[in-house]
Motif scaffolding. Structure first.
Motif, mmCIF file in Angstrom:
data_model
loop_
_atom_site.group_PDB
_atom_site.id
_atom_site.type_symbol
_atom_site.label_atom_id
_atom_site.label_comp_id
_atom_site.label_asym_id
_atom_site.label_seq_id
_atom_site.Cartn_x
_atom_site.Cartn_y
_atom_site.Cartn_z
ATOM 1 N N ALA A 136 0.825 -1.211 0.000
ATOM 2 C CA ALA A 136 0.000 0.000 0.000
ATOM 3 C C ALA A 136 0.859 1.261 0.000
ATOM 4 C CB ALA A 136 -0.928 -0.010 1.207
ATOM 5 N N MET A 137 1.958 1.240 0.747
ATOM 6 C CA MET A 137 2.835 2.416 0.818
ATOM 7 C C MET A 137 3.508 2.695 -0.522
ATOM 8 S SD MET A 137 4.617 1.855 4.543
ATOM 9 C CE MET A 137 5.699 3.256 4.322
ATOM 10 N N PHE A 138 3.826 1.628 -1.288
ATOM 11 C CA PHE A 138 4.493 1.808 -2.571
ATOM 12 C C PHE A 138 3.519 2.003 -3.728
ATOM 13 C CE2 PHE A 138 8.264 -0.053 -0.483
ATOM 14 C CZ PHE A 138 9.250 0.775 -1.003
ATOM 15 N N PHE B 243 -1.822 6.374 -4.550
ATOM 16 C CA PHE B 243 -2.178 6.839 -3.205
ATOM 17 C C PHE B 243 -1.192 6.406 -2.133
ATOM 18 C CE2 PHE B 243 -4.442 2.833 -3.915
ATOM 19 C CZ PHE B 243 -4.011 2.084 -2.843
ATOM 20 N N GLY B 244 -0.099 5.747 -2.497
ATOM 21 C CA GLY B 244 0.871 5.288 -1.516
ATOM 22 C C GLY B 244 1.582 6.431 -0.812
ATOM 23 N N ALA B 245 1.901 6.209 0.462
ATOM 24 C CA ALA B 245 2.516 7.260 1.280
ATOM 25 C C ALA B 245 3.890 7.660 0.753
ATOM 26 C CB ALA B 245 2.623 6.786 2.727
ATOM 27 N N ILE B 246 4.613 6.740 0.157
ATOM 28 C CA ILE B 246 5.971 7.058 -0.300
ATOM 29 C C ILE B 246 5.930 8.070 -1.431
ATOM 30 C CG2 ILE B 246 8.026 6.089 -1.427
ATOM 31 C CD1 ILE B 246 7.589 3.558 0.158
ATOM 32 N N ASN B 247 5.035 7.890 -2.389
ATOM 33 C CA ASN B 247 4.912 8.859 -3.482
ATOM 34 C C ASN B 247 4.157 10.103 -3.057
ATOM 35 O OD1 ASN B 247 6.371 7.651 -5.475
ATOM 36 N ND2 ASN B 247 4.627 6.866 -6.632
ATOM 37 N N LYS B 248 3.005 9.893 -2.403
ATOM 38 C CA LYS B 248 2.101 11.007 -2.118
ATOM 39 C C LYS B 248 2.624 11.930 -1.026
ATOM 40 C CE LYS B 248 -2.703 11.943 -0.841
ATOM 41 N NZ LYS B 248 -4.013 11.351 -0.471
ATOM 42 N N LEU C 53 7.901 11.630 -1.581
ATOM 43 C CA LEU C 53 8.566 12.017 -2.828
ATOM 44 C C LEU C 53 7.886 13.196 -3.511
ATOM 45 C CD1 LEU C 53 9.435 8.511 -4.334
ATOM 46 C CD2 LEU C 53 10.886 10.040 -2.995
ATOM 47 N N SER C 54 6.589 13.361 -3.267
ATOM 48 C CA SER C 54 5.883 14.494 -3.891
ATOM 49 C C SER C 54 6.406 15.837 -3.385
ATOM 50 C CB SER C 54 4.383 14.383 -3.618
ATOM 51 O OG SER C 54 4.128 14.444 -2.220
ATOM 52 N N GLN C 55 7.039 15.834 -2.218
ATOM 53 C CA GLN C 55 7.581 17.075 -1.659
ATOM 54 C C GLN C 55 8.732 17.611 -2.489
ATOM 55 O OE1 GLN C 55 5.907 18.431 0.871
ATOM 56 N NE2 GLN C 55 4.576 16.609 0.808
ATOM 57 N N ILE C 56 9.388 16.714 -3.226
ATOM 58 C CA ILE C 56 10.494 17.153 -4.089
ATOM 59 C C ILE C 56 10.129 16.999 -5.568
ATOM 60 C CG2 ILE C 56 12.295 16.689 -2.399
ATOM 61 C CD1 ILE C 56 12.799 14.014 -3.743
ATOM 62 N N GLY C 57 8.832 16.816 -5.833
ATOM 63 C CA GLY C 57 8.356 16.765 -7.210
ATOM 64 C C GLY C 57 8.689 15.479 -7.944
ATOM 65 N N TRP D 109 6.355 2.635 -8.864
ATOM 66 C CA TRP D 109 6.798 1.442 -8.154
ATOM 67 C C TRP D 109 6.101 0.172 -8.638
ATOM 68 C CZ3 TRP D 109 10.992 2.403 -5.495
ATOM 69 C CH2 TRP D 109 11.177 3.644 -4.880
ATOM 70 N N MET D 110 4.855 0.275 -8.991
ATOM 71 C CA MET D 110 4.076 -0.915 -9.339
ATOM 72 C C MET D 110 3.991 -1.179 -10.837
ATOM 73 S SD MET D 110 2.988 -2.447 -6.632
ATOM 74 C CE MET D 110 2.517 -2.266 -4.923
ATOM 75 N N THR D 111 4.268 -0.203 -11.658
ATOM 76 C CA THR D 111 4.066 -0.349 -13.103
ATOM 77 C C THR D 111 5.357 -0.445 -13.887
ATOM 78 O OG1 THR D 111 3.887 2.070 -13.275
ATOM 79 C CG2 THR D 111 1.839 0.810 -13.049
ATOM 80 N N ASP D 112 6.485 -0.154 -13.282
ATOM 81 C CA ASP D 112 7.769 -0.265 -13.962
ATOM 82 C C ASP D 112 8.566 -1.415 -13.333
ATOM 83 O OD1 ASP D 112 10.872 0.511 -14.068
ATOM 84 O OD2 ASP D 112 9.857 1.416 -15.790
#
Length: 429
Positions: free
Chosen positions: A254-256, A260-265, A268-272, A277-280
């Protein structure tokens, strides 16, 4: 008394052997071991009466795999044939024992030995056979619960059992090594096999080495005399081991999550940055290695912590006197002691991760899909076997790959264990 000894010297072991070969128990009767002979006679007679038809059909079935579609079921015939082979193996072992026993008793009689009474014979048989009596139930269960399924799997690897050729509608055929040849010659199987196999090796080496290195690094830090609150830190670092692995994997999945995962949202979103993670496949592999490192390091940390505390401080004091640096003490004292004590368990970590199905299946089911392959981008061999078995019903190819997995893991583990002290005899260490 002398006449009796002369008669026994005339007792011929070859006659006893021939009689036992003709029918179990006749040799024992010739040796005047009446009760033992009757027991062998009853066992062979009961075996022939009970299993003759079953074994006859089983051996016919395992050779032909059936002759009439929709009537002969190849799978049932194959299983019956394998059971027949096991039963015949047991019978041959008992038959061979009967021949050897008759010859041994005949030799003893020829040398003038006394024929034991029924009570003495029973007592001797109980004393000698008691360990075997205790072991036999477990051995039989092991053969039918472990060995039989393995033989069945190995047999399927040499058939054409798949979705389009399955019994009872169709009969199976023995195809020899065609399935193994197809793995390395047919385009889709070749590209998929080498891709999955190479990723399995990378996954095993990188993920396992990562958890070992991290566990060793943290163990060295916590073991440092300057660190305070050691108990609290050790307890805290072992907590990931206390949580069930499948729960941790689902949380990380869920995090990846890309959307809606916490790692992206949240991070990492803080630095654009937004990483797929799931599609590549590449980033999915990075995530899997990171998760396995997190899951695996607590066990290694606990293992190394115990070993580090057992190393005598005198070694380090002697190294200080000789002017040894921290790196030299680690290389020549710490690391050899740690590896010496934990090598077998570390080897099992590599073997376990080679077949670590749970994390691949629970994280993203081996995805994402890859064009031109019938396996996902993060599938390892064992998860690919699962998909071939339960999704596409390529049972023959799944069995062939399972054999390759078994040979690789057992060969690697056996070779490495032979190089450690775990397989050396006491006194030869």
């Amino acid at each position: 008394m002398s006449d009796q000894i002369v008669k026994r010297k005339g007792h011929n072991p070859k006659v006893a052997m021939v009689l036992s070969i003709l029918f179990a128990g006749l040799g024992q009767l010739y040796n005047r071991r009446i009760l033992k002979g009757i027991v062998f006679l009853i066992i062979q007679a009961a075996f022939l009466i009970t299993f003759y038809n079953f074994i006859n059909i089983g051996l016919w079935g395992i050779v032909t795999l059936g002759e009439i579609p929709k009537i002969d079921h190849s799978i049932f015939l194959l299983i019956q044939g394998l059971v027949s082979i096991i039963i015949v193996a047991f019978a041959l072992a008992l038959y061979f024992f009967n021949i050897v026993d008759a010859r041994r008793d005949a030799i003893k009689l020829q040398e003038g030995a006394k024929i034991p009474t029924v009570t003495e014979a029973f007592k001797n048989a109980w004393d000698v056979g008691f360990p075997y009596i205790l072991v036999m139930p477990g051995l039989v269960l092991l053969i039918f619960i472990v060995v039989l399924p393995l033989l069945f799997m190995v047999s399927l690897a040499f058939t054409d059992y798949n979705l389009y050729n399955s019994p009872p509608r169709n009969l199976l055929n023995w195809v020899g090594f065609d399935n193994f040849v197809n793995l390395v010659s047919v385009d889709i199987w070749q590209s998929t096999f080498f891709s999955v196999f190479s990723w399995t090796i990378v996954w095993t080496v990188v993920a396992t080495t990562g958890q070992i290195v991290l566990g060793l690094f943290l163990a060295l830090l916590v073991n440092d005399s300057r660190i305070k609150f050691k108990r609290f830190i050790r307890t805290f670092l072992i907590l990931p081991w206390a949580v069930p692995a499948f729960v941790t994997i689902l949380v990380f999945a869920a995090m990846f999550n890309d959307k809606f995962g916490a790692i992206n949202k949240d991070i990492l979103s803080q630095i654009g940055v937004m990483i797929p993670w799931m599609t590549d496949p590449f980033w999915a592999k990075i995530a899997l290695i990171s998760i396995q490192t997190w899951l695996g390091f607590p066990f290694v940390f606990a293992l190394f912590t115990g070993v580090l505390q057992s190393i005598s401080k005198d070694w380090y004091e002697a190294a200080d006197v000789d002017g040894g640096t921290r790196f030299q003490k680690f290389r020549h004292i710490t690391l050899p002691h740690v590896l010496y004590a934990t090598a077998p368990l570390l080897i099992m970590q590599y073997a376990g991760n080679f077949n670590n199905f749970n994390i691949i299946y629970l994280f993203n089911d081996g995805g994402p899909a890859v064009r031109g392959q019938n396996a996902g981008g993060t599938d390892i061999l064992i998860s690919w076997v699962y998909d071939l078995t339960f999704t596409t019903n390529n049972y023959n190819m799944a069995a062939a790959i399972s054999i390759i997995i078994g040979l690789l893991v057992s060969g690697f583990a056996f070779y490495q264990f032979r190089r450690t002290r775990s397989f050396k005899e006491e006194g030869n260490i």
